[in-house]
Structure formats: C-alpha cells, structure tokens
Design a protein around this motif. Structure first.
Motif, short mmCIF file in Angstrom:
data_model
loop_
_atom_site.label_atom_id
_atom_site.label_comp_id
_atom_site.label_asym_id
_atom_site.label_seq_id
_atom_site.Cartn_x
_atom_site.Cartn_y
_atom_site.Cartn_z
N GLY A 314 0.45 -1.55 0.10
CA GLY A 314 -0.05 0.06 0.14
C GLY A 314 0.88 0.90 0.33
O GLY A 314 2.37 1.11 -0.22
N ALA A 315 0.15 2.57 -0.38
CA ALA A 315 0.97 3.78 0.10
C ALA A 315 -0.04 4.62 0.02
O ALA A 315 0.58 6.32 -0.24
N GLN A 316 -0.36 5.03 1.27
CA GLN A 316 -1.24 5.88 1.57
C GLN A 316 -1.23 6.04 3.40
O GLN A 316 -0.58 5.12 3.52
N LEU A 317 -1.75 7.48 2.46
CA LEU A 317 -1.43 7.84 4.52
C LEU A 317 -3.09 8.25 4.92
O LEU A 317 -3.59 9.04 4.20
N LYS A 318 -3.41 7.27 6.29
CA LYS A 318 -5.13 7.64 6.29
C LYS A 318 -5.11 8.19 7.88
O LYS A 318 -5.02 8.27 8.58
N VAL A 319 -5.82 9.74 7.85
CA VAL A 319 -5.85 10.94 8.89
C VAL A 319 -6.81 11.18 9.28
O VAL A 319 -7.85 11.50 8.07
N ASN A 320 -7.93 11.13 10.64
CA ASN A 320 -9.02 11.00 10.79
C ASN A 320 -8.64 12.09 12.02
O ASN A 320 -8.05 12.69 12.42
N MET A 321 -9.56 13.27 11.78
CA MET A 321 -9.83 14.71 12.71
C MET A 321 -11.18 14.98 13.28
O MET A 321 -12.26 14.57 11.94
N LEU A 322 -11.19 15.76 14.56
CA LEU A 322 -12.74 16.26 14.91
C LEU A 322 -11.92 17.21 14.88
O LEU A 322 -10.79 18.04 15.66
N LEU A 323 -12.36 18.70 14.05
CA LEU A 323 -12.70 20.17 14.38
C LEU A 323 -13.32 20.76 14.82
O LEU A 323 -14.51 20.88 15.06
N LYS A 324 -12.83 21.65 15.62
CA LYS A 324 -14.29 22.94 16.64
C LYS A 324 -14.63 23.73 15.71
O LYS A 324 -16.13 23.85 15.75
N ARG A 325 -14.39 23.91 14.17
CA ARG A 325 -14.77 24.15 13.46
C ARG A 325 -14.05 23.74 12.19
O ARG A 325 -13.03 23.78 12.77
N LEU A 326 -14.72 24.64 10.81
CA LEU A 326 -14.09 24.24 9.93
C LEU A 326 -13.14 25.35 9.49
O LEU A 326 -13.44 26.56 10.40
N PRO A 327 -11.62 25.53 8.96
CA PRO A 327 -10.49 26.80 9.21
C PRO A 327 -10.44 27.52 8.29
O PRO A 327 -11.94 27.38 7.22
N ARG A 328 -10.28 28.61 8.24
CA ARG A 328 -10.59 30.33 6.90
C ARG A 328 -9.13 29.55 6.36
O ARG A 328 -8.76 29.12 6.51
N LEU A 329 -9.72 30.05 4.87
CA LEU A 329 -9.27 30.08 3.82
C LEU A 329 -8.14 30.88 3.82
O LEU A 329 -8.84 31.81 3.55
N ARG A 330 -6.83 30.59 2.85
CA ARG A 330 -6.35 31.90 2.39
C ARG A 330 -7.20 32.50 1.50
O ARG A 330 -7.47 33.59 0.34
N ASP A 331 -7.70 31.71 0.13
CA ASP A 331 -8.10 31.94 -0.20
C ASP A 331 -9.54 32.64 -0.36
O ASP A 331 -10.72 31.42 0.05
N THR A 332 -10.09 34.04 -0.31
CA THR A 332 -11.58 34.17 0.36
C THR A 332 -12.84 34.47 -1.15
O THR A 332 -13.84 34.39 -0.25
N SER A 333 -12.07 33.73 -1.98
CA SER A 333 -13.27 33.84 -2.55
C SER A 333 -14.40 32.64 -3.15
O SER A 333 -15.33 32.34 -3.28
N VAL A 334 -13.70 31.78 -1.91
CA VAL A 334 -14.75 30.15 -0.99
C VAL A 334 -15.05 29.69 0.31
O VAL A 334 -14.25 29.88 0.92
N ASP A 335 -16.17 29.39 0.66
CA ASP A 335 -16.60 29.33 1.80
C ASP A 335 -16.13 28.11 1.73
O ASP A 335 -16.23 27.61 1.32
N PRO A 336 -15.09 28.13 3.37
CA PRO A 336 -14.69 27.02 3.30
C PRO A 336 -15.99 25.33 3.53
O PRO A 336 -15.54 24.23 3.13
N GLY A 337 -16.70 25.65 3.92
CA GLY A 337 -18.56 24.53 3.92
C GLY A 337 -18.05 24.67 2.24
O GLY A 337 -19.02 22.57 2.59
#
Length: 522
Positions: A314-337
């Motif tokens: 195999g050749a993958q890394l699987k990561v699970n995360m739980l966030l308090k909220r979605l992070p803000r993006l540097r590209d402000t033209s798109v909603d993180p949602g």
C-alpha cells in the motif's frame, strides 16, 4: 443464531465464510436468503472489517468512518436484492484545489452545476479550453462507466467482449492500452487540472502517470465507473451503517456468526472442506460444501498451506480529525463549507505528483506530501452527537498519496509523525490559520487526530503491505485462471470473496455477490 463469541452449535454447513468484512457479509446474506446454511467466522469481536464506524476519540460523540469512508462502487442491485436499510447522499461540490499563482491565493472549485463550474474554469485557466476538455474527457469516461459497471455483477466478459461493449476505440486505448498519463496530457494543458484528474489513478496505488504496468489505469477505471456515473457518495450514518445493515440482513436470513474466532486452516478435496478456527480459549472445526474467504489472497494461501503470493504494498496515509470548526482559507473567494464538502486537493498538481512519486521511489518521504481531504459531517451531520452539531464541530478525513509501506519499515512511529507533520504543513499553506488551532480535544485534552500508515493497516486489518485493495487491481475482464466469476481458486469449492478477487477493491460488495452467485450456479 450463534451468539457473539460462542462456537457454532453444528459441525457442518453449506457454506463457511471466513471474514465478516462487507464482502463476507454480502455473500452470507445472499446465500442465507437462498436457503443455504451459512456460518460466518470473524477473528475480531465485531463485524464490518475496514468498513466500520468508530468512536475514535475518547469521550467524544463522533462516529467516524475510520478506514474506508466513501461509497461509489456499491451496486444499487445489492442494496435492493438484500433489502438493506442504507442510503447515501451525493455531494454538490466535486472538488476544490487551492493554489498560489502570481502571488495570489486562488483555487479551482468544481461543482455547483455546469454553469458555475464553467465559470470557475474560465477564471482559473483564463479561457474556455480546459473546461471544454474536461467535459469531453469525462463525457468519454461516463460512457465507459455506463457500459462497464453493469458487467461487474455478471460473469466475467472476455477482453474482446468488454471492448465491444464499450464500443469506443479512443476510450479503450486511453484506459486499457496506454498509460493514462498520455490521455491526461493530450486532453489538458493546466498543471492543476491535470493533477486533479490524475489523483483518481493514484488512490492507494503507488505508480507514475506513465507506469508501463498500467496499474494506475486500473485504479483510475475503478474510480470513474462507480454506479455507472463515477459519483462518490457519502454513506448516511457513516460506513458502519452499511455493514450494520448487511449484518442485519444476513442474520435475518438465518446466517450464523462466530466472532472472536480466527480461521487457522482450510483443508479441502474439492468437494468437501473443513475449516479450523481458534478463539481465546478454544478451537473448533466445521465442515462445509463451500468455503468463501473474504481475507487477502496471501491469507487464503496460508490457510490452505500453500505458498502465498508476494504482497503489493500500500502507499497511503489515512488521517482522521475532529475540528471545533472548519478553518478559514487564504482564498477568500470560496466558503470553507464548500471547499471541504467535496475533495480538497493539497499538493496534487501534476508535476507535484510526479515529484512525490520520484522521491518515494528513491526511498525518501515526499518533500511536499500530496493529499486529499473531505468533510463527511457537512453532508451527513448525523455522525456527530447533537451537542457537537450545536457547537459547530466538523470531521475531516485526509488521504495521503505516494507513501509506500517500504518507507515505514525501519521506524513506523517516527516516520508516521514526520509524514503527518509535513502533510499538515502542506495543508496549512492554504489556510488562514494552522489546522492545529481548530482541532478539537478529547476528554484527556489530547488533539482529536489519528494517522494510519500502510504498516498500521497491515497490523490492524491484516492488509498485506497495507494495500487497501489486497493486491493490485485487475481489469474487469477474464484472463487465464480467473474463472467464470473472478472469485474461483485452484480448489473447486474454495472461493475468494474479498477485495483481492477480480473486480474487487473498494467498498462494493461485488466480490461477495459474485462468490455467492458462483456457489448458487447463477
């Protein structure tokens, strides 16, 4: 019904199924509904295999699809045939790929309808050409999907039979004969667009775009034909909702379960078989007319006392995360949602993928590890407890590419931490705040993040080399030795019903269905 953790009450069955992953459960349900006596044996204390939902973080009411996480290849036929209480939801956004160009943070958002996607392509590439190429390319793969997907639950077609069914020589050439990199470079000019397309050829597959083995083509094919459309949907309730529904269907039809027992030996004369199983305190042997094995081809060989094939790592890394909220993006033209609702591509430009492959092939971790991320809870909030939903918590699933098992053999723990740090740094480059700042914490105050390398998957799930497909995927047509259904072995009454069967890989249930059909003579 055999209770969990108890040996079976009888000593002979029409079919014994080894492994209660989703394919084993599918086979059990079909055979039991056909009136066959079925015993399903599972070494773990629960069913589901890699398709489970888990409370991964202590004291946190979030039920994550810990390993497999999206559904594309599961035929609606199986859901209907088995009367499964299971559903999926589509994703309006297909993908978002952030980049920094000419000193500006921007990105390509694919989804939200044809008009919006066309506009996004125009802004991103500065013209109409790439969007026209996108529609032409995926129009072609869509036609292939419509014609190939229905064959996956039928007896294997011949190579020429499948070619005739596709009835498109350009499609056949680019998918079945030439490295898919050639078609990607023929159709597209933009490096980011090329990378977005190529990623479907590299999920869990360590290969270059121009690999002469065509393993990347086979991976690509399976990623674009699911359901006859190629759409990747979100399982409502998490992946465990599927395997729970399958287990319920099998039990309701009369299948017996013996969890907590590991099969240790299969003996067969081709007409009658015996399966020996061992639990913590006892061992039992049962006879069967047929044995179906949902484990890997390596595990099957070991059970039969034969020489196992070499594993395909195999050749993958699987990561699970739980966030308090979605992070803000540097590209402000798109909603993180929206950005995280589809597939969020990180460091997956075409040249970046080529570089990452070259570095890993030379024995080093990629300097810019490529990965893709999505947020299950945006499409299906039910996996979060009511309190977490009210607080705005979200999940993130990250799948990293081009990290073969060989890179972890000397010190899995240390390399995992190094790779995770580098992978998150690539993500942070497109965020307006570090991902660490929005990670939730468990009841012990620990960040809610876990990472699994190929060696972790080999240890936890018995995946040879951590390969999520059990072995290299095969083209979905008959070849020498594949048999009528692609599940047959050298022993007439022993069948392979796991992901390592022809037309296996992914969460599909197809090998389980096909093994059951082989037993039933359909």
């Amino acid at each position: 019904m055999t209770a969990h953790g108890a040996p079976p009450a009888r000593r002979a069955y029409d079919a014994v199924i080894v492994g209660a992953g989703h394919n084993g459960l599918v086979a059990a349900a079909y055979l039991a509904r056909a009136g066959r006596s079925v015993l399903l044996v599972e070494r773990l204390g629960h069913t589901g295999g890699a398709a489970v939902s888990t409370y991964a973080f202590e004291g946190i009411d979030a039920r994550l699809s810990r390993y497999s996480y999206l559904v594309s290849l599961l035929p609606r036929k199986i859901v209907r045939d088995l009367d499964l209480d299971f559903s999926v939801r589509g994703r309006d956004v297909s993908s978002y790929t952030p980049v920094r160009r000419e000193g500006q943070d921007t990105g390509l958002l694919v989804g939200g309808g044809r008009a919006r996607t066309r506009e996004a392509f125009g802004r991103f590439t500065g013209g109409e050409g790439e969007f026209a190429a996108w529609e032409k390319f995926y129009g072609l793969t869509g036609r292939v999907a419509e014609r190939v997907f229905p064959t996956l639950t039928e007896p294997l077609p011949t190579r020429e039979g499948l070619r005739a069914r596709i009835d498109d020589e350009d499609a056949w050439r680019m998918l079945f004969e030439e490295p898919v990199g050639a078609a990607i470079e023929e159709y597209f000019q933009d490096d980011v667009v090329r990378g977005v397309v190529l990623t479907d050829a590299l999920i869990g597959t360590f290969a270059d775009a121009h690999d002469a083995s065509l393993r990347q083509n086979r991976c690509f094919l399976y990623h674009v034909i699911g359901g006859g459309t190629g759409a990747w949907d979100v399982p409502v309730g998490g992946m465990g909702a599927l395997t729970d529904a399958l287990a319920q269907a099998a039990r309701a039809a009369g299948a017996e379960f013996a969890t907590g027992y590991e099969a240790t030996r299969i003996e067969t004369d081709g007409a009658r078989a015996e399966v020996t199983c061992r639990g913590e305190a006892e061992e039992f042997t049962v006879a069967a007319s047929h044995v179906l094995v949902g484990a890997s081809p390596q595990a099957l060989a070991e059970l039969l006392g034969e020489t196992p094939p070499a594993p395909a790592e195999g050749a993958q890394l699987k990561v699970n995360m739980l966030l308090k909220r979605l992070p803000r993006l540097r590209d402000t033209s798109v909603d993180p949602g929206e950005a995280f609702a589809g597939t969020f591509h990180v460091a997956e430009g075409y040249e970046q993928l080529a570089t990452a492959y070259s570095e890993a092939a030379a024995g080093a971790l990629p300097s810019a590890p490529p990965s893709e991320i999505y947020c299950h809870s945006l499409t299906d909030p039910s996996i979060l407890g009511e309190h977490l939903r009210a607080l705005g918590y979200q999940t993130l699933t990250l799948f990293g590419l081009h990290t073969p098992a060989r890179l972890f053999t000397e010190d899995n723990d240390a390399v995992r931490e190094e790779l995770l740090k580098a992978t998150l740094a690539q993500l942070d480059a497109y965020l307006d705040e570090p991902i660490a700042e929005v990670l939730a914490t468990d009841v012990q105050g620990r960040p809610c993040i876990e990472a699994k390398t190929p060696l972790d998957l080999e240890r936890d799930l018995r995946l040879p080399g951590g390969n999520i497909f059990h072995r290299d995927l095969a083209f979905p047509y008959a070849q020498e030795g594949t048999g009528r259904w692609g599940v047959e072995t050298a022993h007439a009454n022993v069948l392979l019903c796991g992901a390592g069967a022809v037309r296996g890989g992914g969460v599909s249930g197809i090998p389980g269905h096909n093994a059951a059909m082989a037993v039933l003579g359909e």
